[in-house]
Design an enzyme around this catalytic site. Sequence first.
Site, PDB file in Angstrom:
ATOM      1  N   CYS A   1      -9.234   7.265  -8.799  1.00 44.65           N
ATOM      2  CA  CYS A   1     -10.628   7.452  -9.155  1.00 44.65           C
ATOM      3  C   CYS A   1     -11.009   8.924  -9.062  1.00 44.65           C
ATOM      4  O   CYS A   1     -10.594   9.628  -8.153  1.00 44.65           O
ATOM      5  CB  CYS A   1     -11.605   6.650  -8.296  1.00 44.65           C
ATOM      6  SG  CYS A   1     -11.334   4.881  -8.389  1.00 44.65           S
TER       7      CYS A   1
ATOM      8  N   ARG B   1      -6.789  10.830 -12.689  1.00 44.84           N
ATOM      9  CA  ARG B   1      -6.894  10.096 -11.426  1.00 44.84           C
ATOM     10  C   ARG B   1      -7.139   8.597 -11.629  1.00 44.84           C
ATOM     11  O   ARG B   1      -7.148   7.836 -10.666  1.00 44.84           O
ATOM     12  CB  ARG B   1      -8.044  10.673 -10.577  1.00 44.84           C
ATOM     13  CG  ARG B   1      -7.900  12.143 -10.267  1.00 44.84           C
ATOM     14  CD  ARG B   1      -9.106  12.644  -9.487  1.00 44.84           C
ATOM     15  NE  ARG B   1      -9.143  12.048  -8.171  1.00 44.84           N
ATOM     16  CZ  ARG B   1      -8.554  12.548  -7.104  1.00 44.84           C
ATOM     17  NH1 ARG B   1      -7.861  13.661  -7.209  1.00 44.84           N
ATOM     18  NH2 ARG B   1      -8.633  11.942  -5.942  1.00 44.84           N
TER      19      ARG B   1
ATOM     20  N   TRP C   1      -9.742   3.961 -11.178  1.00 42.31           N
ATOM     21  CA  TRP C   1      -8.448   3.269 -11.066  1.00 42.31           C
ATOM     22  C   TRP C   1      -8.748   2.034 -10.232  1.00 42.31           C
ATOM     23  O   TRP C   1      -9.064   2.136  -9.048  1.00 42.31           O
ATOM     24  CB  TRP C   1      -7.414   4.167 -10.384  1.00 42.31           C
ATOM     25  CG  TRP C   1      -6.024   3.586 -10.421  1.00 42.31           C
ATOM     26  CD1 TRP C   1      -5.122   3.722 -11.435  1.00 42.31           C
ATOM     27  CD2 TRP C   1      -5.388   2.807  -9.401  1.00 42.31           C
ATOM     28  NE1 TRP C   1      -3.960   3.062 -11.112  1.00 42.31           N
ATOM     29  CE2 TRP C   1      -4.096   2.483  -9.873  1.00 42.31           C
ATOM     30  CE3 TRP C   1      -5.782   2.331  -8.157  1.00 42.31           C
ATOM     31  CZ2 TRP C   1      -3.198   1.727  -9.140  1.00 42.31           C
ATOM     32  CZ3 TRP C   1      -4.893   1.566  -7.419  1.00 42.31           C
ATOM     33  CH2 TRP C   1      -3.611   1.278  -7.915  1.00 42.31           C
TER      34      TRP C   1
ATOM     35  N   ASN D   1     -14.835   7.077  -4.491  1.00 42.54           N
ATOM     36  CA  ASN D   1     -13.380   7.110  -4.607  1.00 42.54           C
ATOM     37  C   ASN D   1     -12.813   6.745  -3.244  1.00 42.54           C
ATOM     38  O   ASN D   1     -13.130   7.403  -2.258  1.00 42.54           O
ATOM     39  CB  ASN D   1     -12.916   8.520  -5.009  1.00 42.54           C
ATOM     40  CG  ASN D   1     -11.419   8.704  -4.858  1.00 42.54           C
ATOM     41  OD1 ASN D   1     -10.656   7.753  -5.018  1.00 42.54           O
ATOM     42  ND2 ASN D   1     -10.998   9.919  -4.543  1.00 42.54           N
ATOM     43  N   GLY D   2     -11.997   5.690  -3.193  1.00 43.19           N
ATOM     44  CA  GLY D   2     -11.396   5.285  -1.921  1.00 43.19           C
ATOM     45  C   GLY D   2     -11.419   3.776  -1.796  1.00 43.19           C
ATOM     46  O   GLY D   2     -11.582   3.069  -2.802  1.00 43.19           O
TER      47      GLY D   2
ATOM     48  N   GLU E   1      15.376  10.584  -9.836  1.00 43.33           N
ATOM     49  CA  GLU E   1      14.209  11.210 -10.462  1.00 43.33           C
ATOM     50  C   GLU E   1      14.220  10.988 -11.979  1.00 43.33           C
ATOM     51  O   GLU E   1      13.184  10.698 -12.579  1.00 43.33           O
ATOM     52  CB  GLU E   1      14.186  12.703 -10.093  1.00 43.33           C
ATOM     53  CG  GLU E   1      13.108  13.544 -10.737  1.00 43.33           C
ATOM     54  CD  GLU E   1      11.681  13.128 -10.392  1.00 43.33           C
ATOM     55  OE1 GLU E   1      11.480  12.235  -9.556  1.00 43.33           O
ATOM     56  OE2 GLU E   1      10.759  13.690 -11.004  1.00 43.33           O
TER      57      GLU E   1
ATOM     58  N   LYS F   1      11.270   9.011 -14.002  1.00 45.78           N
ATOM     59  CA  LYS F   1      10.533   9.624 -15.129  1.00 45.78           C
ATOM     60  C   LYS F   1      10.541   8.702 -16.335  1.00 45.78           C
ATOM     61  O   LYS F   1       9.527   8.519 -16.998  1.00 45.78           O
ATOM     62  CB  LYS F   1      11.157  10.962 -15.547  1.00 45.78           C
ATOM     63  CG  LYS F   1      10.972  12.144 -14.661  1.00 45.78           C
ATOM     64  CD  LYS F   1       9.577  12.689 -14.572  1.00 45.78           C
ATOM     65  CE  LYS F   1       8.797  11.983 -13.490  1.00 45.78           C
ATOM     66  NZ  LYS F   1       8.817  12.529 -12.192  1.00 45.78           N
TER      67      LYS F   1
ATOM     68  N   GLU G   1       8.304   5.430 -15.750  1.00 47.19           N
ATOM     69  CA  GLU G   1       6.848   5.510 -15.631  1.00 47.19           C
ATOM     70  C   GLU G   1       6.156   5.851 -16.936  1.00 47.19           C
ATOM     71  O   GLU G   1       5.018   5.443 -17.144  1.00 47.19           O
ATOM     72  CB  GLU G   1       6.407   6.434 -14.495  1.00 47.19           C
ATOM     73  CG  GLU G   1       6.671   7.890 -14.678  1.00 47.19           C
ATOM     74  CD  GLU G   1       6.188   8.714 -13.488  1.00 47.19           C
ATOM     75  OE1 GLU G   1       5.191   8.344 -12.863  1.00 47.19           O
ATOM     76  OE2 GLU G   1       6.826   9.735 -13.197  1.00 47.19           O
TER      77      GLU G   1
ATOM     78  N   HIS H   1      30.259  -1.077  -6.599  1.00 47.82           N
ATOM     79  CA  HIS H   1      29.813  -2.078  -5.625  1.00 47.82           C
ATOM     80  C   HIS H   1      28.778  -3.028  -6.219  1.00 47.82           C
ATOM     81  O   HIS H   1      28.023  -3.649  -5.483  1.00 47.82           O
ATOM     82  CB  HIS H   1      29.278  -1.375  -4.376  1.00 47.82           C
ATOM     83  CG  HIS H   1      30.314  -0.507  -3.735  1.00 47.82           C
ATOM     84  ND1 HIS H   1      31.338  -1.014  -2.976  1.00 47.82           N
ATOM     85  CD2 HIS H   1      30.520   0.830  -3.805  1.00 47.82           C
ATOM     86  CE1 HIS H   1      32.120  -0.023  -2.574  1.00 47.82           C
ATOM     87  NE2 HIS H   1      31.638   1.106  -3.073  1.00 47.82           N
TER      88      HIS H   1
ATOM     89  N   LYS I   1      -2.578   9.754 -11.018  1.00 49.12           N
ATOM     90  CA  LYS I   1      -1.856  10.936 -10.539  1.00 49.12           C
ATOM     91  C   LYS I   1      -1.830  11.008  -9.018  1.00 49.12           C
ATOM     92  O   LYS I   1      -0.793  11.233  -8.427  1.00 49.12           O
ATOM     93  CB  LYS I   1      -2.524  12.182 -11.132  1.00 49.12           C
ATOM     94  CG  LYS I   1      -1.863  13.480 -10.759  1.00 49.12           C
ATOM     95  CD  LYS I   1      -0.575  13.666 -11.511  1.00 49.12           C
ATOM     96  CE  LYS I   1       0.118  14.958 -11.151  1.00 49.12           C
ATOM     97  NZ  LYS I   1       1.552  14.887 -11.521  1.00 49.12           N
TER      98      LYS I   1
HETATM   99  O1  M6R Z   1       1.047  13.852  -5.046  1.00 50.97           O
HETATM  100  P1  M6R Z   1       2.320  13.325  -4.442  1.00 50.97           P
HETATM  101  O2  M6R Z   1       3.480  14.224  -4.699  1.00 50.97           O
HETATM  102  O3  M6R Z   1       2.189  12.974  -3.002  1.00 50.97           O
HETATM  103  O4  M6R Z   1       2.597  11.992  -5.242  1.00 50.97           O
HETATM  104  C1  M6R Z   1       3.679  11.169  -4.914  1.00 50.97           C
HETATM  105  C2  M6R Z   1       3.931  10.182  -6.014  1.00 50.97           C
HETATM  106  O5  M6R Z   1       2.815   9.379  -6.232  1.00 50.97           O
HETATM  107  C3  M6R Z   1       4.297  10.875  -7.326  1.00 50.97           C
HETATM  108  O6  M6R Z   1       5.398  11.715  -7.174  1.00 50.97           O
HETATM  109  C4  M6R Z   1       4.614   9.839  -8.414  1.00 50.97           C
HETATM  110  O7  M6R Z   1       5.771   9.143  -8.094  1.00 50.97           O
HETATM  111  C5  M6R Z   1       4.729  10.531  -9.770  1.00 50.97           C
HETATM  112  N1  M6R Z   1       3.959   9.837 -10.746  1.00 50.97           N
HETATM  113  C6  M6R Z   1       6.136  10.620 -10.257  1.00 50.97           C
HETATM  114  O8  M6R Z   1       6.222  11.231 -11.489  1.00 50.97           O
END
Ligand code: M6R
Length: 613
Positions: free
Chosen positions: A2, A27, A74, A100-101, A486, A490, A493, A509, A608
């Site tokens: 949010c 957000r 969100w 927000n929260g 990673e 990517k 998501e 395994h 984000k």
């Molecule tokens: O702001 P942060 O680095 O603490 O966020 C952690 C994760 O939420 C963030 O890395 C998330 O996995 C990303 N969307 C990955 O691309």
Amino acid sequence: MCGIVAYVGHRQAYQVIINGLKRLEYRGYDSAGIALLNGGLNVYKKKGKVADLEASLKNEGHLNSHIGIGHTRWATHGEPNDTNAHPHYSANKNMAIIHNGIIENYASLKQDLISKGHTFQSETDSEVFIHLIEHIKDYEKCSLDEAVRLAMTQVVGAYAIVVISKEDSTQLVAARKGSPLVVGVGEGEYFLASDATPIVEYTKKVVYLNDHEVVVIRGGELHIRTVEDLPITPYIQTLDMELTQIEKGGYKHFMLKEIFEQPKSLRDSMRGRINADKNHLVLGGLIEYQQRLMNAQRIVIVGCGTSWHAGLVAEYLFEEFARIPVEVEYASEFRYRNPVINENDIVIAISQSGETADTLAAIELAKSKGAIIFGVCNVVGSSIPRATHSGAYIHAGPEIGVASTKAFTGQVTVLAMMALIIGRAKGTITESKFQEMITELSSIPDKVEHILKTTDEQVRYIAEEFKDAKNFLYLGRGYNFPVALEGALKLKEISYIHAEGYPAAEMKHGPIALIDEQMPVVFIAPKDSSYEKIVSNIQEIKARKGRIIAVVTEGDTEISRLSEFTINVPQIHEAFSPILTVVPLQLLSYHVAVSLGKDVDQPRNLAKAVTVE
Ligand code: M6R
């Protein structure tokens, strides 16, 4: 999650708030809404993106106002729809709130308020907050700010709120606990927002609020008090942010811009810290705690998502160069175990946003057990840097695309610098090795620039070839095992294709059973100490007809013979290779998602900054 924004001053509030919501949309983008004092207190809200709200108001003739609040959501409590969208009115519709929260005790508060005659329109926890404020205000016959302050003593959870009221068209009352809130201080105008991005085009003067603080803007004046009603002198800081940093600058998506910004962001992360010619490497935030780090029995790294992956790379770095045992923990798991932590431990919290709720909670837990906490964050002034004992910013500049890219390479760079500083101070690396390593580190921005120039077109072609695959595997060893994780994250998501990262040797395994002629397998296989081993793993996949894409060191011919596609990256010491090898994987996920027509910067269900657990 949010985004909230509010304005009072001489401009048209509607335009300031809509622009601000667009900047904060990363957000959350389930719904958007705005409340203006324009004759009455009017709330306009809509399921969907800010653009949908804007379109719905195109023919609305009465948006003239110099004060207002806005929200991009969100969803947590209640599905994304018009009713659950913020702002929410109080019962008498004289006030409205953005939040927000998460209010953890909202159910019991709601029951209590219902028994006192309140009825609720939405399923949200946020609506309960404004009804509670209203109830206190009526019952105590107090001012709005006093009612907000008293409500804070009853509400359990995390919040940044702003309340607008019919009673005074110059007044906004805001408060924070656990969710970020920034006040922008202009000439006769004030802004409130979840971060500084909606503010920077109007003023660079900001006040970052602390938890348990209440802000009252009234009659052109700013006052801050604690929840205990003690006055606070606002500490006004100057933003180190330019408008161009938060705009797309000609790129189709923020994610692509941020991938291509990496040569610059990496230079910025090293600026003033490394001077290879003078054999000099310093991190200001480390100086005070260097002795503690050198004597640490153990380093525990906490983070989530991409930041956790950067932590995994750091495990290799600290163990190799500083010879300190490292444990890397998901913050969300760490906080709910009863972890063995003591004052001899160093905890490193990694976070791009500096607002991740689980990481913040892990920090508080570790602090309570006496550990020293070091933060590695990107967003200046965010909550995590303020909760830690010390830290180092990565200076990557604003990262707006939900998929984290330049933050990862910046995090690994800063963590590498830390490991080298401690290793040198402890004598676990020689002076000549240290010199060699900082020379290597300094060469990285140019090498990333080279990768971007030479691989983007090829990766776009590969993406087109594989975009219809249902699954992907990413395999790496050693320093490049976290890169496999990673790369898979990517892809998942932003393209919604199932992908898994594995240490290449683990294939045998179990996961090798998945291999057939449909399965793309991405190997991260630069020339390093596990090269021969990974060549064998590639052979094993080839024998089972998997489709191999390999990220290799320039000049490699052996893996090229085995793979359908190879993507070249320059030679670098293996400890720093993740900063190079991750770049083609970022491009791969980007191009796959674009060719599938996905919303790259705002993928479904994500936000984000994950400010709820
Ligand atoms: O702001 P942060 O680095 O603490 O966020 C952690 C994760 O939420 C963030 O890395 C998330 O996995 C990303 N969307 C990955 O691309």
